[in-house]
Design a protein around this motif. Sequence first.
Motif, PDB file in Angstrom:
ATOM      1  N   VAL A   1      19.778 -82.280  54.158  1.00 54.00           N
ATOM      2  CA  VAL A   1      18.735 -82.074  55.159  1.00 54.00           C
ATOM      3  C   VAL A   1      17.395 -81.790  54.478  1.00 54.00           C
ATOM      4  O   VAL A   1      16.367 -82.378  54.835  1.00 54.00           O
ATOM      5  CB  VAL A   1      19.109 -80.917  56.116  1.00 54.00           C
ATOM      6  CG1 VAL A   1      17.963 -80.611  57.073  1.00 54.00           C
ATOM      7  CG2 VAL A   1      20.381 -81.250  56.885  1.00 54.00           C
ATOM      8  N   LEU A   2      17.394 -80.921  53.468  1.00 52.78           N
ATOM      9  CA  LEU A   2      16.157 -80.593  52.768  1.00 52.78           C
ATOM     10  C   LEU A   2      15.641 -81.774  51.960  1.00 52.78           C
ATOM     11  O   LEU A   2      14.429 -81.996  51.870  1.00 52.78           O
ATOM     12  CB  LEU A   2      16.362 -79.368  51.880  1.00 52.78           C
ATOM     13  CG  LEU A   2      16.647 -78.069  52.642  1.00 52.78           C
ATOM     14  CD1 LEU A   2      16.970 -76.948  51.667  1.00 52.78           C
ATOM     15  CD2 LEU A   2      15.508 -77.688  53.555  1.00 52.78           C
ATOM     16  N   SER A   3      16.531 -82.553  51.376  1.00 55.39           N
ATOM     17  CA  SER A   3      16.142 -83.727  50.612  1.00 55.39           C
ATOM     18  C   SER A   3      15.476 -84.767  51.516  1.00 55.39           C
ATOM     19  O   SER A   3      14.422 -85.320  51.187  1.00 55.39           O
ATOM     20  CB  SER A   3      17.381 -84.316  49.927  1.00 55.39           C
ATOM     21  OG  SER A   3      17.059 -85.459  49.200  1.00 55.39           O
ATOM     22  N   VAL A   4      16.070 -85.032  52.671  1.00 53.34           N
ATOM     23  CA  VAL A   4      15.482 -85.974  53.628  1.00 53.34           C
ATOM     24  C   VAL A   4      14.170 -85.409  54.170  1.00 53.34           C
ATOM     25  O   VAL A   4      13.203 -86.146  54.356  1.00 53.34           O
ATOM     26  CB  VAL A   4      16.469 -86.298  54.769  1.00 53.34           C
ATOM     27  CG1 VAL A   4      15.778 -87.055  55.894  1.00 53.34           C
ATOM     28  CG2 VAL A   4      17.643 -87.110  54.247  1.00 53.34           C
ATOM     29  N   PHE A   5      14.111 -84.088  54.398  1.00 58.17           N
ATOM     30  CA  PHE A   5      12.884 -83.463  54.873  1.00 58.17           C
ATOM     31  C   PHE A   5      11.748 -83.703  53.883  1.00 58.17           C
ATOM     32  O   PHE A   5      10.637 -84.082  54.272  1.00 58.17           O
ATOM     33  CB  PHE A   5      13.103 -81.967  55.091  1.00 58.17           C
ATOM     34  CG  PHE A   5      11.940 -81.270  55.730  1.00 58.17           C
ATOM     35  CD1 PHE A   5      11.782 -81.286  57.105  1.00 58.17           C
ATOM     36  CD2 PHE A   5      10.999 -80.608  54.973  1.00 58.17           C
ATOM     37  CE1 PHE A   5      10.712 -80.647  57.712  1.00 58.17           C
ATOM     38  CE2 PHE A   5       9.922 -79.973  55.558  1.00 58.17           C
ATOM     39  CZ  PHE A   5       9.776 -79.993  56.932  1.00 58.17           C
ATOM     40  N   CYS A   6      12.010 -83.517  52.587  1.00 59.45           N
ATOM     41  CA  CYS A   6      10.981 -83.761  51.567  1.00 59.45           C
ATOM     42  C   CYS A   6      10.533 -85.221  51.588  1.00 59.45           C
ATOM     43  O   CYS A   6       9.333 -85.507  51.570  1.00 59.45           O
ATOM     44  CB  CYS A   6      11.502 -83.399  50.176  1.00 59.45           C
ATOM     45  SG  CYS A   6      11.477 -81.647  49.831  1.00 59.45           S
ATOM     46  N   ALA A   7      11.481 -86.141  51.615  1.00 57.31           N
ATOM     47  CA  ALA A   7      11.134 -87.566  51.645  1.00 57.31           C
ATOM     48  C   ALA A   7      10.326 -87.905  52.890  1.00 57.31           C
ATOM     49  O   ALA A   7       9.367 -88.683  52.826  1.00 57.31           O
ATOM     50  CB  ALA A   7      12.401 -88.418  51.580  1.00 57.31           C
ATOM     51  N   THR A   8      10.682 -87.307  54.019  1.00 54.41           N
ATOM     52  CA  THR A   8       9.966 -87.548  55.273  1.00 54.41           C
ATOM     53  C   THR A   8       8.538 -87.042  55.193  1.00 54.41           C
ATOM     54  O   THR A   8       7.587 -87.748  55.540  1.00 54.41           O
ATOM     55  CB  THR A   8      10.696 -86.844  56.441  1.00 54.41           C
ATOM     56  OG1 THR A   8      12.012 -87.374  56.556  1.00 54.41           O
ATOM     57  CG2 THR A   8       9.955 -87.039  57.748  1.00 54.41           C
TER      58      THR A   8
END
Length: 87
Positions: free
Chosen positions: A38-45
Amino acid sequence: RASVDSCLDLYRRATEAFSRLEGSYAGQDVVLVGHQDVLSVFCATMIGTDLGRHHLDYPFELGQVRCLDLSGPAKEGEPDRDAKDFV
């Protein structure tokens, strides 16, 4: 049976969460706690990179603390925004 969110589902949740956080805490520091993906996708987003590479571009370790500064756009000549680890 457990369900698994797709990157697109996580992307939608991240953008919705960011909009709510931005509306409630504009100009303030916010601490997010969550699962690695979730945090990894949040950063990419938030940085605008390819979601398909989120594991490669923004891998998180268990218990890792990372700072993502979105206080303003990157200035001309500066590198694109990135998430930095606290040392």
